[in-house]
Design a protein around this motif. Sequence first.
Motif, PDB file in Angstrom:
ATOM      1  N   ILE A 183       7.160  -1.434  -5.528  1.00 32.20           N
ATOM      2  CA  ILE A 183       7.279  -2.331  -4.387  1.00 32.20           C
ATOM      3  C   ILE A 183       6.235  -3.434  -4.511  1.00 32.20           C
ATOM      4  N   GLN A 184       6.528  -4.601  -3.954  1.00 32.73           N
ATOM      5  CA  GLN A 184       5.599  -5.713  -3.964  1.00 32.73           C
ATOM      6  C   GLN A 184       4.422  -5.445  -3.009  1.00 32.73           C
ATOM      7  N   PRO A 185       3.256  -6.034  -3.282  1.00 32.76           N
ATOM      8  CA  PRO A 185       2.063  -5.760  -2.460  1.00 32.76           C
ATOM      9  C   PRO A 185       2.215  -6.142  -0.990  1.00 32.76           C
ATOM     10  N   LYS A 186       2.829  -7.300  -0.693  1.00 33.03           N
ATOM     11  CA  LYS A 186       2.855  -7.757   0.692  1.00 33.03           C
ATOM     12  C   LYS A 186       3.648  -6.834   1.610  1.00 33.03           C
ATOM     13  N   PRO A 187       4.909  -6.480   1.276  1.00 29.95           N
ATOM     14  CA  PRO A 187       5.611  -5.538   2.156  1.00 29.95           C
ATOM     15  C   PRO A 187       4.937  -4.175   2.245  1.00 29.95           C
ATOM     16  N   LEU A 188       4.305  -3.741   1.157  1.00 32.44           N
ATOM     17  CA  LEU A 188       3.610  -2.451   1.201  1.00 32.44           C
ATOM     18  C   LEU A 188       2.428  -2.496   2.167  1.00 32.44           C
ATOM     19  N   LYS A 189       1.671  -3.580   2.130  1.00 34.95           N
ATOM     20  CA  LYS A 189       0.526  -3.703   3.044  1.00 34.95           C
ATOM     21  C   LYS A 189       0.971  -3.739   4.494  1.00 34.95           C
ATOM     22  N   GLU A 190       2.130  -4.337   4.767  1.00 33.93           N
ATOM     23  CA  GLU A 190       2.642  -4.350   6.139  1.00 33.93           C
ATOM     24  C   GLU A 190       3.112  -2.972   6.580  1.00 33.93           C
ATOM     25  N   LEU A 191       3.625  -2.187   5.640  1.00 37.28           N
ATOM     26  CA  LEU A 191       4.128  -0.859   5.961  1.00 37.28           C
ATOM     27  C   LEU A 191       3.005   0.168   6.112  1.00 37.28           C
ATOM     28  N   ALA A 192       1.944   0.029   5.333  1.00 30.61           N
ATOM     29  CA  ALA A 192       0.904   1.061   5.219  1.00 30.61           C
ATOM     30  C   ALA A 192       0.343   1.553   6.552  1.00 30.61           C
ATOM     31  N   PRO A 193       0.086   0.692   7.551  1.00 34.07           N
ATOM     32  CA  PRO A 193      -0.463   1.202   8.812  1.00 34.07           C
ATOM     33  C   PRO A 193       0.453   2.173   9.547  1.00 34.07           C
ATOM     34  N   ALA A 227      -5.734   1.718   2.258  1.00 28.46           N
ATOM     35  CA  ALA A 227      -5.271   1.616   3.649  1.00 28.46           C
ATOM     36  C   ALA A 227      -5.520   2.895   4.444  1.00 28.46           C
ATOM     37  N   GLY A 228      -6.071   3.907   3.811  1.00 30.85           N
ATOM     38  CA  GLY A 228      -6.387   5.147   4.513  1.00 30.85           C
ATOM     39  C   GLY A 228      -5.243   6.133   4.600  1.00 30.85           C
ATOM     40  N   VAL A 229      -4.187   5.921   3.812  1.00 33.62           N
ATOM     41  CA  VAL A 229      -3.055   6.846   3.791  1.00 33.62           C
ATOM     42  C   VAL A 229      -3.424   8.074   2.961  1.00 33.62           C
ATOM     43  N   HIS A 230      -3.086   9.262   3.464  1.00 30.75           N
ATOM     44  CA  HIS A 230      -3.294  10.477   2.668  1.00 30.75           C
ATOM     45  C   HIS A 230      -2.366  10.441   1.460  1.00 30.75           C
ATOM     46  N   ILE A 231      -2.928  10.620   0.266  1.00 31.67           N
ATOM     47  CA  ILE A 231      -2.176  10.481  -0.986  1.00 31.67           C
ATOM     48  C   ILE A 231      -2.040  11.828  -1.692  1.00 31.67           C
ATOM     49  N   GLU A 232      -0.803  12.141  -2.118  1.00 32.39           N
ATOM     50  CA  GLU A 232      -0.556  13.203  -3.082  1.00 32.39           C
ATOM     51  C   GLU A 232       0.319  12.605  -4.181  1.00 32.39           C
ATOM     52  N   LEU A 233       0.198  13.134  -5.389  1.00 33.31           N
ATOM     53  CA  LEU A 233       0.946  12.610  -6.530  1.00 33.31           C
ATOM     54  C   LEU A 233       1.808  13.705  -7.142  1.00 33.31           C
ATOM     55  N   THR A 234       2.995  13.312  -7.610  1.00 27.56           N
ATOM     56  CA  THR A 234       3.878  14.249  -8.317  1.00 27.56           C
ATOM     57  C   THR A 234       4.193  13.703  -9.703  1.00 27.56           C
ATOM     58  N   TYR A 235       4.068  14.572 -10.698  1.00 25.90           N
ATOM     59  CA  TYR A 235       4.305  14.203 -12.096  1.00 25.90           C
ATOM     60  C   TYR A 235       5.246  15.244 -12.681  1.00 25.90           C
ATOM     61  N   ILE A 236       6.468  14.818 -13.067  1.00 27.37           N
ATOM     62  CA  ILE A 236       7.430  15.741 -13.669  1.00 27.37           C
ATOM     63  C   ILE A 236       7.136  15.865 -15.161  1.00 27.37           C
ATOM     64  N   VAL A 237       6.906  17.083 -15.599  1.00 26.86           N
ATOM     65  CA  VAL A 237       6.563  17.340 -16.999  1.00 26.86           C
ATOM     66  C   VAL A 237       7.847  17.556 -17.795  1.00 26.86           C
ATOM     67  N   ILE A 238       8.227  16.545 -18.587  1.00 24.55           N
ATOM     68  CA  ILE A 238       9.470  16.583 -19.359  1.00 24.55           C
ATOM     69  C   ILE A 238       9.145  16.905 -20.820  1.00 24.55           C
ATOM     70  N   PRO A 239       9.697  17.979 -21.377  1.00 28.33           N
ATOM     71  CA  PRO A 239       9.403  18.339 -22.766  1.00 28.33           C
ATOM     72  C   PRO A 239       9.659  17.182 -23.722  1.00 28.33           C
TER      73      PRO A 239
END
Length: 382
Positions: free
Chosen positions: A207-217, A255-267
């Motif tokens: 996503i582009q930075p501007k719409p993301l910054k508007e959504l983050a709050p 922006a203070g959003v709680h972050i978790e990350l998911t990484y799919i391990v593909i052989p």
Amino acid sequence: MDKREFFKTCLGCIAGASSALGLHGCNNSGDAEHRENDNLSKASFKGGMESPWYTSLNNNAIRCELCPWQCRIENGRRALCRVRENRNGKCYTVAYGNPSLVQEDAIERNPFFHVLPGTRALSVSTAGCNLSCSFCEVWDLAMASPEDLHCYDMSPRVVVENALAANLRSVSYAFGEPVIFYEYMRDTAKLAKEAKLLNLFHTAAFIQPKPLKELAPLIDAANIDLKSFDPQFYRDIVKGELQPVLNSIKTLKRAGVHIELTYIVIPSLTDGLKKIGEMCKWIYEELGAETPLHFARFYPLHRLADLPPTPVSTLDRIRETALESGLKFVYVGRVTGHEGENTFCPRCDKLIINRIGFIIDEINMDKGRCSFCGCSVPGIWS
């Protein structure tokens, strides 16, 4: 049979069940029920609304400004995502109010392990996506246009009213890619926040930075699919770019959003320890050692159906690599009963959340702290 074995035996029945409200429209099976739904889809599909995220060009063309593709859309045509349409020089989103998936899920399925464990969320998604992953798990949703699937006529207000009526604690924009139904998500999130519901964002973050910054709050927690740490993999297999995703993750963190990350391990594709080590170093330095990281097991599907499932031994080695890099909360997903499903205190190493699939068996925490030693654990616990 002890309690853990009982849960493991029952999990196959429970984990796949989506109970909420009887609404789950992504079904391309072609059975009689679906054929009847075809007419309902046409009747309930709404025409969309104008989007603010575009620039006018010559000859009635427009450029979409929502995601990094910045698609040039000729009059009467749609963008790569299948939901942004040029109508006489104006950009319309045809995803607004047209969810094809509405279901109640365990919050752990999204997956969030550090947000209100044991509660349930109302998950909402539309058709369409701005990426084209060869390993897409919801390809029948992501690779379709909204009007091609069964759609529910659900305004943002109706979504929130349904979540409240079901006594849920959160609304989750997940399973499909919420970036492409941005305006629908934004308006729903505003009402959800007013109703004191959490807003959960599971996204590829392209996503582009501007719409993301508007959504983050409006967003309380985000689980971002970091599909690889290799730019070429993103170009070849994801049909996207890595750097915008990394930028989005940092934007949400700031922006203070709680972050978790998911990484799919593909052989053979994303299981290399060197790249995973580089990714863990980046997470440690840019996001912090306490960022939850989920390593998910790959199962063969879509265009990678010829690859085998990820060996559990590979997931074990990768988890150990991540822990050795200094990350404190490293999980293994889609291996029911694995130790990596659980949360351990980073100070005393005691088990503080015991999970079996999407079932919470035990929680040893008090107001966000370990019940044994009092160590604070990052997340949203109330």
